[in-house]
Enzyme design. Structure first.
Site, short mmCIF file in Angstrom:
data_model
loop_
_atom_site.label_atom_id
_atom_site.label_comp_id
_atom_site.label_asym_id
_atom_site.label_seq_id
_atom_site.Cartn_x
_atom_site.Cartn_y
_atom_site.Cartn_z
N CYS A 1 -0.65 34.07 9.54
CA CYS A 1 -0.36 34.71 10.83
C CYS A 1 -0.09 33.69 11.93
O CYS A 1 -0.88 33.53 12.85
CB CYS A 1 -1.53 35.61 11.20
SG CYS A 1 -1.81 36.84 9.94
N GLU B 1 0.84 -1.22 0.00
CA GLU B 1 0.00 0.00 0.00
C GLU B 1 0.87 1.26 0.00
O GLU B 1 0.78 2.09 0.89
CB GLU B 1 -0.87 0.06 1.27
CG GLU B 1 -1.87 -1.04 1.44
CD GLU B 1 -2.58 -0.97 2.79
OE1 GLU B 1 -2.25 -0.11 3.64
OE2 GLU B 1 -3.46 -1.81 3.02
N PRO B 2 1.73 1.44 -0.99
CA PRO B 2 2.62 2.61 -0.94
C PRO B 2 1.92 3.91 -1.30
O PRO B 2 1.04 3.94 -2.17
CB PRO B 2 3.67 2.27 -2.00
CG PRO B 2 2.96 1.40 -2.97
CD PRO B 2 1.94 0.62 -2.19
N GLY B 3 2.30 4.96 -0.67
CA GLY B 3 1.81 6.30 -1.01
C GLY B 3 2.99 7.19 -1.35
O GLY B 3 3.31 7.44 -2.53
N TYR C 1 1.40 14.07 0.47
CA TYR C 1 0.93 14.77 1.67
C TYR C 1 1.18 16.28 1.55
O TYR C 1 1.48 16.94 2.53
CB TYR C 1 1.58 14.17 2.94
CG TYR C 1 1.38 12.68 3.03
CD1 TYR C 1 0.12 12.16 3.29
CD2 TYR C 1 2.42 11.79 2.80
CE1 TYR C 1 -0.09 10.79 3.32
CE2 TYR C 1 2.22 10.41 2.83
CZ TYR C 1 0.96 9.92 3.10
OH TYR C 1 0.75 8.58 3.13
N1 LLP Z 1 -1.54 2.30 4.41
C1 LLP Z 1 -2.02 2.80 5.55
C2 LLP Z 1 -2.95 2.01 6.35
C3 LLP Z 1 -1.63 4.08 5.98
O1 LLP Z 1 -2.09 4.56 7.12
C4 LLP Z 1 -0.73 4.84 5.18
C5 LLP Z 1 -0.31 6.17 5.59
C6 LLP Z 1 -0.28 4.27 3.97
C7 LLP Z 1 -0.69 2.99 3.62
C8 LLP Z 1 0.67 4.99 3.05
O2 LLP Z 1 1.88 5.25 3.70
P1 LLP Z 1 3.13 5.88 2.87
O3 LLP Z 1 3.60 4.85 1.90
O4 LLP Z 1 2.64 7.08 2.18
O5 LLP Z 1 4.12 6.18 3.92
N2 LLP Z 1 1.00 13.03 6.59
C9 LLP Z 1 2.21 12.31 6.94
C10 LLP Z 1 2.14 10.85 6.54
C11 LLP Z 1 0.93 10.12 7.13
C12 LLP Z 1 0.84 8.68 6.69
C13 LLP Z 1 -0.44 8.08 7.10
N3 LLP Z 1 -0.65 6.72 6.66
C14 LLP Z 1 3.39 13.02 6.28
O6 LLP Z 1 3.20 14.05 5.64
O7 LLP Z 1 4.53 12.59 6.43
#
Ligand code: LLP
Length: 427
Positions: free
Chosen positions: A354, A285-287, A382
């Site tokens: 501000c 599940e990469p983001g 993000y």
């Molecule tokens: N799967 C689940 C269940 C998650 O909670 C997340 C991210 C992902 C996959 C994707 O994770 P990634 O591959 O993007 O690391 N706003 C924060 C990051 C919050 C991540 C939340 N969950 C930031 O700007 O660093």
């Protein structure tokens, strides 16, 4: 091997930053700033790093929509045949509008509303990643009302330290996420006994911006041990979802190469399967690692403000546009779109909001003048998705560059749109 610094889709030609074949200065001039700019080739390169490493193996990749949910960006992945990971009914609607398929979509999140469950069941999502017994009860009831069986996986909390920022670490006992490891086996028994649920998998997600493989392997070993126990109770686990979380290079981090990471994870799970004579599908599940270094935020310097202790460069992007520095003290590289030969000075790069917490970069040494356009790097994940309208600031426009073409992926918001749904008291 580690990931390269940034992506080759962003490169300099004679001192000017280009996004693929389009000059960033031209983009700023044409569409205004603040402006998010994404590169299609950077998105597809990251996608292929995952997909190619999964090819020929029982593994599928689900793009975490929360990292960047722009329809044009999701559509780039949908065209590649991607699956998706969603955390709300809104994200499901985006996936479907972007050409993604419900049957390739997993639904994560700790607090799903019954309406969201209904919507996802009706659309036919692939799996619900459930995090507690009350959530199992709710899903069972909603599925029963619809005369359906909901496919479920339990998100277990393996209690491993992902060694990342505390706000984005999710696999520790102290986090709100997942079913506690010690309770997982009993929770699986409870789930298996619910008539409108179909237990299909197990998942974990230990955090975000993880720059080492070791915490993943620790988590996977614990999950595999649990899978053996659950199966000895007569519940078959068809897939293991290892979550997202792979880090990227913002500065001098050395996260693993995506392909190496995928292969290491798959090898570990397959080796366990071979030992016990079972194969299982693996989900990722990469983001961030798909979109983070595929995007930048362009901003214009409004004023240079020298001070007794610090010099400030006040720019037209702010914490409402890119919340990560204010929220996590996150580092984003910042560079002028067009280089100057003049002497460099050290500035804090701050926005017009501000709040003293409204900063985008601290102590950056740059040769800049008012009116110059700066690129804030690694802003594809993000970034826009966490932006807000604080200070009644319309959200930025988003552009997707494809070769020499720039495509407006999202128009800049107008002030009128911001209060269109607000109503004065009647007389
Ligand atoms: N799967 C689940 C269940 C998650 O909670 C997340 C991210 C992902 C996959 C994707 O994770 P990634 O591959 O993007 O690391 N706003 C924060 C990051 C919050 C991540 C939340 N969950 C930031 O700007 O660093």
């Amino acid at each position: 091997m580690t990931q390269p610094a940034f992506n080759r889709a962003f490169h300099r030609d004679n001192g000017t930053l280009f996004v693929e074949g389009v000059s960033a200065a031209d983009l700023a001039a044409q569409y205004g700033t603040p402006l998010y700019v994404y590169s299609r080739s950077a998105l597809t390169a990251a996608w292929h790093a995952y997909a190619d490493a999964c090819a020929g193996r029982r593994a599928t990749v689900h793009v975490a929509v929360k990292a960047n949910s722009n329809l044009a960006v999701l559509n780039v992945f949908a065209r590649e045949g991607a699956g998706f990971d969603i955390v709300s009914g809104g994200e499901l609607a985006r996936v479907l509008a972007a050409g993604g398929k419900a049957e390739n979509t997993v639904f994560s999140g700790v607090g799903k509303h019954p309406d969201e469950m209904r919507m996802a069941l009706e659309a036919g999502v692939k799996c619900f990643n459930v995090e507690s017994i009350p959530e199992l009860d709710r899903l069972n009831a909603v599925a029963g009302e619809l005369g359906k069986k909901a496919p479920v996986s339990l998100r277990v909390n393996p209690d491993v330290d992902a060694k990342t920022h505390p706000y984005i670490s999710t696999g520790l006992k102290s986090n709100k996420f997942g079913v506690a490891f010690d309770e997982a086996r009993a929770t699986y028994r409870a789930a298996a006994a619910m008539p409108h649920l179909d237990v299909v998998g197990i998942d974990c997600h230990i955090g975000s911006q993880i720059t080492e493989v070791a915490p993943y392997l620790d988590a996977i070993d614990k999950v595999l041990e649990l899978v053996d126990q659950i199966e000895s109770d007569g519940v078959h686990i068809h897939h293991i979802d290892v979550g997202g979380g792979l880090g990227i290079r913002y500065d001098d981090e050395t996260p693993p190469d995506i392909g190496d990471f995928v292969r290491t994870v798959l090898d570990r799970i397959e080796a366990h399967g071979a030992k016990i004579g079972k194969t299982r599908e693996v989900y990722f599940e990469p983001g961030r690692s798909l979109v983070g270094n595929a995007g930048i935020l362009l901003t214009t310097v409004e004023f240079l403000k020298p001070g007794a202790e610090k010099n400030f460069a006040i720019v037209d992007a702010a914490m409402n546009d890119l919340a990560r520095p204010a929220m996590y003290e996150a580092y984003h590289a910042i560079e002028p779109v067009t280089e100057r030969a003049d002497a460099a000075h050290t500035y804090d790069i701050v926005g017009p909001v501000c709040e003293s917490g409204d900063w985008l970069g601290r102590e950056r040494t740059l040769a800049i003048e008012a009116g110059d356009v700066l690129a804030i790097r690694s802003a594809g994940a993000y970034g826009f998705v966490m932006s807000s309208n604080y200070n009644t600031r319309p959200r930025a426009a988003e552009v997707l560059v494809d070769g020499t073409r720039a495509h407006v992926a999202r128009e800049r918001e107008t002030v009128q749109q911001l209060f269109a749904g607000e109503h004065l008291l009647p007389d």
